[in-house]
Write a protein that holds these residues in place. Sequence first.
Motif, PDB file in Angstrom:
ATOM      1  N   GLN A 160       0.594  -1.439   0.382  1.00  0.00           N
ATOM      2  CA  GLN A 160       0.512  -0.051  -0.198  1.00  0.00           C
ATOM      3  C   GLN A 160       0.443   1.006  -0.063  1.00  0.00           C
ATOM      4  N   ASP A 161       1.878   0.949   0.931  1.00  0.00           N
ATOM      5  CA  ASP A 161       2.675   2.431   0.833  1.00  0.00           C
ATOM      6  C   ASP A 161       3.551   3.009  -0.462  1.00  0.00           C
ATOM      7  N   SER A 162       3.821   2.049  -1.265  1.00  0.00           N
ATOM      8  CA  SER A 162       4.198   2.096  -2.575  1.00  0.00           C
ATOM      9  C   SER A 162       3.402   3.057  -3.206  1.00  0.00           C
ATOM     10  N   GLY A 163       2.236   2.666  -3.459  1.00  0.00           N
ATOM     11  CA  GLY A 163       1.360   3.138  -4.387  1.00  0.00           C
ATOM     12  C   GLY A 163       0.876   2.728  -5.692  1.00  0.00           C
ATOM     13  N   PHE A 164       1.686   1.492  -5.491  1.00  0.00           N
ATOM     14  CA  PHE A 164       1.095   0.440  -6.359  1.00  0.00           C
ATOM     15  C   PHE A 164      -0.183  -0.698  -5.896  1.00  0.00           C
ATOM     16  N   LEU A 165      -0.745  -0.623  -5.198  1.00  0.00           N
ATOM     17  CA  LEU A 165      -2.445  -1.208  -4.755  1.00  0.00           C
ATOM     18  C   LEU A 165      -3.830  -0.840  -5.481  1.00  0.00           C
ATOM     19  N   VAL A 166      -3.720  -1.303  -6.662  1.00  0.00           N
ATOM     20  CA  VAL A 166      -4.711   0.078  -6.749  1.00  0.00           C
ATOM     21  C   VAL A 166      -6.509  -1.027  -6.791  1.00  0.00           C
ATOM     22  N   ASP A 167      -6.476  -2.613  -5.901  1.00  0.00           N
ATOM     23  CA  ASP A 167      -7.561  -2.350  -5.415  1.00  0.00           C
ATOM     24  C   ASP A 167      -7.380  -3.837  -4.855  1.00  0.00           C
ATOM     25  N   GLN A 168      -8.393  -4.271  -3.817  1.00  0.00           N
ATOM     26  CA  GLN A 168      -8.806  -5.516  -3.042  1.00  0.00           C
ATOM     27  C   GLN A 168      -9.661  -6.313  -2.950  1.00  0.00           C
ATOM     28  N   LEU A 169     -10.464  -7.881  -3.298  1.00  0.00           N
ATOM     29  CA  LEU A 169     -11.410  -8.068  -3.138  1.00  0.00           C
ATOM     30  C   LEU A 169     -11.671  -9.168  -2.462  1.00  0.00           C
ATOM     31  N   VAL A 170     -12.969  -9.201  -1.473  1.00  0.00           N
ATOM     32  CA  VAL A 170     -12.948 -11.010  -0.804  1.00  0.00           C
ATOM     33  C   VAL A 170     -14.387 -11.270  -1.245  1.00  0.00           C
ATOM     34  N   ILE A 171     -14.735 -12.431  -1.243  1.00  0.00           N
ATOM     35  CA  ILE A 171     -15.484 -12.552  -1.778  1.00  0.00           C
ATOM     36  C   ILE A 171     -15.887 -14.138  -1.097  1.00  0.00           C
ATOM     37  N   ALA A 172     -16.740 -14.035   0.204  1.00  0.00           N
ATOM     38  CA  ALA A 172     -17.579 -14.921   1.049  1.00  0.00           C
ATOM     39  C   ALA A 172     -17.432 -15.939   0.359  1.00  0.00           C
ATOM     40  N   ALA A 173     -18.370 -16.469  -0.558  1.00  0.00           N
ATOM     41  CA  ALA A 173     -18.563 -17.341  -1.406  1.00  0.00           C
ATOM     42  C   ALA A 173     -18.470 -17.513  -3.050  1.00  0.00           C
ATOM     43  N   PRO A 174     -17.983 -17.554  -3.714  1.00  0.00           N
ATOM     44  CA  PRO A 174     -18.273 -16.655  -5.116  1.00  0.00           C
ATOM     45  C   PRO A 174     -18.878 -18.470  -6.258  1.00  0.00           C
ATOM     46  N   HIS A 175     -19.704 -17.553  -6.820  1.00  0.00           N
ATOM     47  CA  HIS A 175     -20.588 -19.260  -7.383  1.00  0.00           C
ATOM     48  C   HIS A 175     -19.382 -19.508  -8.454  1.00  0.00           C
ATOM     49  N   HIS A 176     -20.380 -20.869  -7.844  1.00  0.00           N
ATOM     50  CA  HIS A 176     -19.474 -22.358  -9.171  1.00  0.00           C
ATOM     51  C   HIS A 176     -18.984 -21.997 -10.441  1.00  0.00           C
ATOM     52  N   SER A 177     -20.292 -20.767 -11.141  1.00  0.00           N
ATOM     53  CA  SER A 177     -19.924 -20.581 -12.088  1.00  0.00           C
ATOM     54  C   SER A 177     -18.310 -19.560 -12.712  1.00  0.00           C
TER      55      SER A 177
END
Length: 183
Positions: A160-177
């Motif tokens: 994060q401090d380097s300025g290279f972080l674009v985004d992050q994501l956590v999906i608890a139960a993603p759809h099987h597809s």
Amino acid sequence: MRRAIGLLEVKNITKGILVADAMLKAANVDLILSQPMCPGKYIVMVGGDVGAVKSSVQSGKNVGGTENIVDEFVLPNIHGDVFRALSGCTEVTQINSLGIIESYSVASAIVAADAAAKTAVVQLLEVRLARGMGGKALVSLTGEVGAVKAAIRAGCQIIQDSGFLVDQLVIAAPHHSLHQSLF
């Protein structure tokens, strides 16, 4: 002596090849990866003893010039799962929860993957390196939702401090597809 890896991410291909040559001549290291990436960057990854890798990376920086270096690292004790994720050899049978870190640099994504794998009991799925993604890199992982959240938080914190972080994501139960389309 521990094994280490080091990487230089260079702004252009010709300087990248020059950097690779200098890194290999500077110390007794093994060449792990040396190739162009999107959008015309070049990455060089070496492995070996910690001192040799540090010397190799420093020599590459000196020859390439700091103005041509996008990002870099030396990881003295890399988590073993990172290599499988880099090569796309992780067998994905089930995704419990899904975590993703998106970065502007290849080096920071690898460092984030290492930190995430060392923080919690997760399975690294892939570290996708800037191919066809405008120079960005992705780290994906799975595990129990609490572990995935902790791993993603640790990976993001490290870059994060380097300025290279674009985004992050956590999906608890993603759809099987979604699983089928991603991996």
